[in-house]
Design a protein around this motif. Structure first.
Motif, short mmCIF file in Angstrom:
data_model
loop_
_atom_site.label_atom_id
_atom_site.label_comp_id
_atom_site.label_asym_id
_atom_site.label_seq_id
_atom_site.Cartn_x
_atom_site.Cartn_y
_atom_site.Cartn_z
N LEU B 99 -13.73 -7.36 -16.68
CA LEU B 99 -14.12 -7.94 -15.40
C LEU B 99 -14.29 -6.84 -14.35
O LEU B 99 -13.40 -6.02 -14.14
N PRO B 100 -15.45 -6.82 -13.68
CA PRO B 100 -15.78 -5.70 -12.79
C PRO B 100 -15.13 -5.79 -11.42
O PRO B 100 -15.81 -5.87 -10.40
N ILE B 101 -13.82 -5.77 -11.38
CA ILE B 101 -13.08 -5.85 -10.12
C ILE B 101 -12.98 -4.43 -9.54
O ILE B 101 -12.80 -3.47 -10.30
N VAL B 102 -13.07 -4.31 -8.24
CA VAL B 102 -12.87 -3.00 -7.60
C VAL B 102 -11.59 -3.05 -6.77
O VAL B 102 -11.33 -4.02 -6.07
N MET B 103 -10.80 -1.99 -6.90
CA MET B 103 -9.52 -1.92 -6.18
C MET B 103 -9.39 -0.55 -5.51
O MET B 103 -9.68 0.47 -6.12
N THR B 104 -8.92 -0.58 -4.27
CA THR B 104 -8.56 0.68 -3.63
C THR B 104 -7.09 0.92 -3.92
O THR B 104 -6.27 0.01 -3.76
N LEU B 105 -6.77 2.12 -4.33
CA LEU B 105 -5.38 2.49 -4.50
C LEU B 105 -5.05 3.55 -3.46
O LEU B 105 -5.58 4.65 -3.49
N ALA B 106 -4.17 3.18 -2.53
CA ALA B 106 -3.72 4.12 -1.50
C ALA B 106 -2.51 4.84 -2.09
O ALA B 106 -1.38 4.40 -1.93
N ASN B 107 -2.77 5.93 -2.78
CA ASN B 107 -1.75 6.56 -3.63
C ASN B 107 -0.42 6.79 -2.94
O ASN B 107 -0.35 7.40 -1.87
N ARG B 108 0.63 6.33 -3.60
CA ARG B 108 1.99 6.44 -3.06
C ARG B 108 2.96 6.59 -4.23
O ARG B 108 2.72 6.09 -5.32
N ALA B 109 4.07 7.23 -3.95
CA ALA B 109 5.09 7.46 -4.98
C ALA B 109 5.68 6.15 -5.48
O ALA B 109 5.63 5.13 -4.80
N ILE B 110 6.26 6.21 -6.68
CA ILE B 110 6.94 5.05 -7.26
C ILE B 110 8.44 5.31 -7.25
O ILE B 110 8.89 6.41 -7.58
N GLY B 111 9.21 4.31 -6.85
CA GLY B 111 10.67 4.43 -6.84
C GLY B 111 11.27 3.91 -8.12
O GLY B 111 10.57 3.36 -8.94
N PHE B 167 -1.59 7.75 3.41
CA PHE B 167 -1.31 8.43 4.67
C PHE B 167 -2.22 9.63 4.90
O PHE B 167 -2.96 9.67 5.88
N ILE B 168 -2.22 10.58 3.94
CA ILE B 168 -3.02 11.80 4.14
C ILE B 168 -4.48 11.43 4.41
O ILE B 168 -5.11 12.00 5.30
N LEU B 169 -4.98 10.45 3.67
CA LEU B 169 -6.34 9.98 3.94
C LEU B 169 -6.34 8.63 4.66
O LEU B 169 -7.03 8.46 5.67
N THR B 170 -5.56 7.69 4.17
CA THR B 170 -5.64 6.33 4.73
C THR B 170 -5.36 6.30 6.23
O THR B 170 -5.95 5.49 6.95
N HIS B 171 -4.47 7.17 6.69
CA HIS B 171 -4.08 7.12 8.10
C HIS B 171 -4.63 8.28 8.93
O HIS B 171 -4.25 8.46 10.08
N ALA B 172 -5.50 9.05 8.33
CA ALA B 172 -6.05 10.20 9.05
C ALA B 172 -7.33 9.79 9.78
O ALA B 172 -8.17 9.08 9.22
N PHE B 173 -7.46 10.25 11.04
CA PHE B 173 -8.69 10.02 11.79
C PHE B 173 -9.61 11.20 11.57
O PHE B 173 -9.23 12.34 11.82
N GLU B 174 -10.80 10.90 11.10
CA GLU B 174 -11.77 11.95 10.81
C GLU B 174 -13.15 11.42 11.13
O GLU B 174 -13.35 10.21 11.21
N GLN B 175 -14.08 12.33 11.21
CA GLN B 175 -15.47 11.89 11.34
C GLN B 175 -15.95 11.38 10.00
O GLN B 175 -15.78 12.03 8.97
#
Ligand SMILES: Cc1ncc(C[n+]2csc(CCOP(=O)(O)OP(=O)(O)O)c2C)c(N)n1
Ligand code: SF4
Ligand SMILES: [Mg+2]
Lengths: 378, 419
Positions: B99-111, B167-175
């Motif tokens: 099934l052609p589902i698309v998912m964004t993964l905002a990479n984060r550590a696993i506990g 955070f590094i990308l998801t929360h960064a303001f850039e052009q």
């Protein structure tokens, strides 16, 4: 105007013989245009109540939706016996994903259809008791809470049959399963708090909740048709005996489904938006032992001598249902022997019913047969 | 049009331009801003027709996407870390069903220990789930990869994970240059499902398959992933034609033509790595980098071609297989089997620990100078004193409590320098 009372019941119940009915009211199963949604060739055991329940339910849903139906199925006996690759018994669009996610998959299908403007296509999610009351419960509750446009049907055979008959949250107390054997000081399944998912569904105040058994196909069909006619989250809990898992005779499936209701163990009712709207009455009250003794999963309660303490507790549970749901009939009706349309065996000798707990309400006789099977709750 | 945007906002708007018909998501940091924005866009009617499902768990989020996709809708979700693990069973199901589902993964550590910061242990934990895994280096690329992800998923009928550093990308303001809707519509045609639940043509999806056919079904999944190795560069090339910039693909080399040492990495850390490379190049060190843009399927030939000329390959990765070693490293070794290159496995940036230019420079100097042992697994900036003290404590007996607690007590709970 004088009313003429027709007493076309099957022995011991308020179920009306199909042939005595108006053609419009007859069972979907008796119709030539029946869709055979779960068609022959599947690999269910002889006398499988789940196969019967699914067939009744989906044929009725197909009829009610004009053939525009999609089903999402959980893992379990129903899924396994119906789709041994590359064969399939399903004659409707059908998807199986996982054991615990059928309500969410069904909700996803419904969302897709809504986005596409195809809400004429209706969605059924279905699972066994394990897939509903245990592992799928979170997804089910979420689907209810969001009021997703899904009819979810639980085929309750009171255990994990597909994996070899282990206990589920719907397994009754004292029942023997593969992991609640009749060994140790408390043989069989424990007396827990129970997990009444129809009532939990009612607590979500969803548009429609109903229970039914495979002994009364017309009642089940009617409920399915009503449910398909509504929008939002709907839930039907169908009691489906499992000859293999319960150690019961294949020909006793319908008898057991009938007895479970007539004993009061399994109340058959309808509810809308959290309110009980109808209960199916018990015509002639039967002690729980009549139901229990037909199943080997309870045989340790009778041998070597009856375990009266446990039997009394089980009877007390049934009595509580009878009182709580007002299950005793106001009018027992006249006997109408014969015309037992789907009773596999001839009726047994009558046994005196245990004393009624509820005073009969004498002035609410109804003339309509259908009303009598769907009396008002007290 | 160029805009100054938070990564999550940019990605949400790019996803909306892809016209998903069903979005089903459950909040988890650092994915939240993406799905919040999408919820806004659906509520205001800017994204329409679209059903946004606020489900009760990630397991339900993926399951609803499965149902929606099987019913022929373009389906999208986003998650991170624990959320990805919570959907694990459904991930395998989505890929197994094709099934052609698309998912964004905002990479984060696993506990445990629970940690909300960035590393790649979440995507690496699902590397064998049958999903395609693409990694963005910048927010621009994150935007672009989503457009490509839908194309790829639907062309091959398999699910795609677009990974971007939390955070590094998801929360960064850039052009970010957000594409025009017409451009996107031209690049991404309407979804034509390969299989669909349709009463007009009833089909059974998800039948039980026994030993007689299971191998073949699984082989076909593998074959489809190998097909993706051709499709990904093709789609990236077409993307460049339409949008005028390079994004995606399988791998990207940086100053690696004559490099004796090549650093391999995934995601946003490449920016820092390239700065260090520039600095070392100025001083005459023949060093370059290889960005892995697509980790699954593993572009084995491209990696081999890019690295086989190097004497030393340093794999800097934000995850590792506990008890075994580097994960990307193992894959690189597989690509280089039979070559003379020496591979160094370096674990860095776990749970959000900054990967600084200074530390990287020291690491690369050690590699070039023959100071780093090739066989072992190296941990960049490991506080060896802390670790040794805890190991010492544990040799003295049992019942001493969890490592994390002990270490925090040791270094003081406020000694976090993770941001
Ligand atoms: C996550 C997961 N856990 C366990 C199983 C094994 N399993 C498959 S079906 C089943 C029991 C099914 O019970 P129920 O839902 O009551 O359906 P039945 O077979 O009784 O009709 C179990 C435990 C599984 N498939 N997936
Ligand atoms: S084990 Fe029970 S539920 Fe399963 S097919 Fe047999 S009778 Fe039906
Ligand atoms: Mg069951």
């Amino acid at each position: 105007m004088a009313e003429q009372k027709i007493k076309g019941y099957q022995t011991g119940t308020f179920v009306v013989g199909n042939r005595l009915l108006d053609p419009e009211q007859r069972s979907t199963q008796a119709r030539t245009e029946r869709s055979n949604t779960l068609t022959s060739g599947h690999r269910a055991c002889q006398g499988c109540g789940e196969a019967l329940g699914a067939r009744y339910t989906l044929d009725a849903a197909m009829r009610a939706s004009g053939g525009k139906l999609v089903a999402a199925n959980a893992t379990g006996c129903l899924e396994v016996f119906s789709t041994p690759y590359p064969e399939s018994s399903w004659q409707l669009p059908w998807v199986h994903s996982l054991f615990g996610n059928a309500p969410a998959v069904a909700a996803g299908v419904a969302a897709a259809l809504k986005a596409k403007g195809r809400e004429d296509i209706r969605v059924v999610g279905q699972a066994g008791d394990g897939g509903t009351v245990d592992i799928g419960f979170g997804c089910l509750s979420g689907m209810f809470e969001r009021n997703d446009d899904v009819l979810f049907v639980c085929y309750d055979n009171e255990g994990y049959m597909n994996t070899g008959v282990q206990r589920s949250g719907a397994t009754p107390p004292a029942a023997r399963t593969a992991n609640t054997k009749p060994v140790g000081p408390e043989p069989g399944n424990v007396f827990g708090q129970g997990k009444n998912v129809p009532m939990i569904a009612m607590a979500h105040e969803i548009p429609y909740v109903a229970t039914a058994t495979v002994a009364e196909p017309r009642d089940l069909e009617q409920k399915v048709e009503r449910a398909i006619g509504m929008r939002g989250a709907r839930y039907i809990h169908v009691f489906v005996p499992c000859p293999l898992g319960w150690g019961a005779a294949s020909e006793d499936t319908i008898r057991l489904a009938r007895l479970v209701k007539e004993t009061g163990i399994f109340p058959v009712f309808e509810a809308e938006h959290g309110e009980l709207t109808a209960v199916s009455k018990i015509r002639r009250r039967v002690p729980v032992t009549e139901y229990l003794k037909l199943q080997r999963r309870f045989s340790h309660l009778f041998k070597p001598e009856p375990n009266t303490e446990v039997l009394e507790r089980l009877q007390a549970g049934a009595d509580r249902n009878i009182e709580r749901f007002g299950l005793l009939a106001d009018d027992e009706g006249a006997d109408f022997p014969g015309e037992a349309t789907d009773l596999a065996r001839p009726p047994e000798k009558e046994q005196g019913p245990p004393p009624a707990l509820v005073e009969p309400d004498t002035d609410s006789n109804t003339s309509m047969l259908l009303k009598e099977t769907h009396g008002k709750p007290r | 049009m160029l805009e100054q945007l938070e990564g999550s906002q940019a990605v949400a708007r790019a996803v909306a331009m892809c016209r998903p018909e069903v979005i089903s998501a459950y909040p988890i940091s650092p994915q939240t801003h993406i799905v919040e924005k999408l919820s806004d866009l659906v509520r205001t009617g800017e994204l329409e027709p679209c059903e946004y499902m606020m489900v009760e768990s990630e397991f339900a989020a993926m399951s609803a996407c499965i149902g929606a996709s099987a019913a022929g809708a373009r389906a999208y979700t986003a998650t991170a870390s624990q959320g990805l693990l919570f959907m694990a069973e459904a991930l395998y199901n989505a890929s197994g069903l094709g099934l052609p589902i698309v998912m964004t993964l905002a990479n984060r550590a696993i506990g445990a220990p629970i940690n909300i910061w960035n590393d790649h242990s979440d995507s690496m934990s699902q590397r064998d789930s049958g999903w395609i895994q693409l990694f963005a280096e910048t927010n621009q690329e994150a935007v672009d990869l989503h457009l490509q992800a839908f194309r790829l998923a639907e062309e091959l009928s398999l699910p795609v994970m677009a990974c971007m550093d939390g955070f590094i990308l998801t929360h960064a303001f850039e052009q970010v240059d957000l594409p025009e809707q017409e451009q996107v519509d031209g690049f991404l045609p309407a979804f034509e499902p390969r299989q669909m639940l349709d009463p007009a043509e009833p089909m059974t999806i998800g039948a039980m398959v026994g030993p007689e056919a299971f191998t073949e079904v699984k082989y076909l999944m593998h074959a489809k992933q190998l097909q993706a190795l051709d499709a990904i560069p093709e789609i990236a090339a077409e993307f460049t034609e339409v949008f005028g910039r390079e994004s995606g693909g399988l791998v990207r080399s940086y100053r690696a033509d004559d490099a004796e040492t090549v650093v391999v990495a995934l995601g946003s850390v490449l920016g820092t790595i390239e700065d260090v490379i520039d600095e070392m190049r100025e001083q005459g060190v023949k060093i370059g980098a290889l960005a892995i843009k697509c980790f699954r399927p593993w572009p084995i030939d491209e990696v081999r071609e890019a690295l086989s000329g190097a004497d030393r390959v340093v794999v800097v990765e934000k995850a590792f297989a506990v008890g075994a070693g580097g994960i990307v490293g193992q894959n690189v070794r597989l690509a280089l089997s039979g070559c003379d290159s020496t591979v160094f496995d370096v674990v860095a940036g776990l749970g959000g620990r900054p990967i600084t230019r200074k530390s990287l420079r020291a690491l690369f100097d050690d590699v070039v100078g023959g100071e780093l042992e090739p066989g072992g697994l190296h941990f960049l900036d490991l506080k060896t004193d802390v670790v040794e003290r805890e190991i010492g404590r544990n040799q003295n007996g049992r019942g001493l409590g969890p490592h994390a607690e002990n270490i925090l007590r040791d270094i003081g709970t406020v000694a976090s320098d993770s941001h």
